[in-house]
Design a protein around this motif. Structure first.
Motif, PDB file in Angstrom:
ATOM      1  N   GLU A 293       0.833  -1.208   0.000  1.00 40.45           N
ATOM      2  CA  GLU A 293       0.000   0.000   0.000  1.00 40.45           C
ATOM      3  C   GLU A 293       0.871   1.264   0.000  1.00 40.45           C
TER       4      GLU A 293
ATOM      5  N   LYS B  90       2.273   1.643  -3.459  1.00 38.97           N
ATOM      6  CA  LYS B  90       1.217   2.068  -4.383  1.00 38.97           C
ATOM      7  C   LYS B  90       0.913   3.563  -4.208  1.00 38.97           C
ATOM      8  N   GLU B  91       0.851   4.032  -2.970  1.00 33.14           N
ATOM      9  CA  GLU B  91       0.563   5.443  -2.713  1.00 33.14           C
ATOM     10  C   GLU B  91       1.691   6.345  -3.213  1.00 33.14           C
TER      11      GLU B  91
END
Length: 69
Positions: A14, A17-18
């Motif tokens: 995550e 991805k961010e």
């Protein structure tokens, strides 16, 4: 393994991805705002700026700014 390492394991994807989303959003803005944009030059500038921000965050962590966050 510490609780923080376990949490990072769960969140690593995550976080990556961010970070990629921030980079890609800024690449799009450069493309919208600059006619005949040089994507390679833009990418380098964006990455340099992101690295500067990460370096600043590292210094803030080292200084204890997030100790009781």
């Amino acid at each position: 393994m510490t609780p923080q390492e376990k949490e990072l394991q769960a969140m690593r994807s995550e976080i990556t991805k961010e970070l990629r989303a921030v980079f890609k959003a800024n690449m799009k803005i450069f493309d919208w705002d600059i006619p005949e944009n040089d994507d390679d030059a833009s990418a380098k500038l964006i990455l340099d700026t992101m690295q500067e921000a990460l370096d600043e965050l590292k210094e803030e962590v080292k200084a204890g700014k997030y100790k009781n966050y």
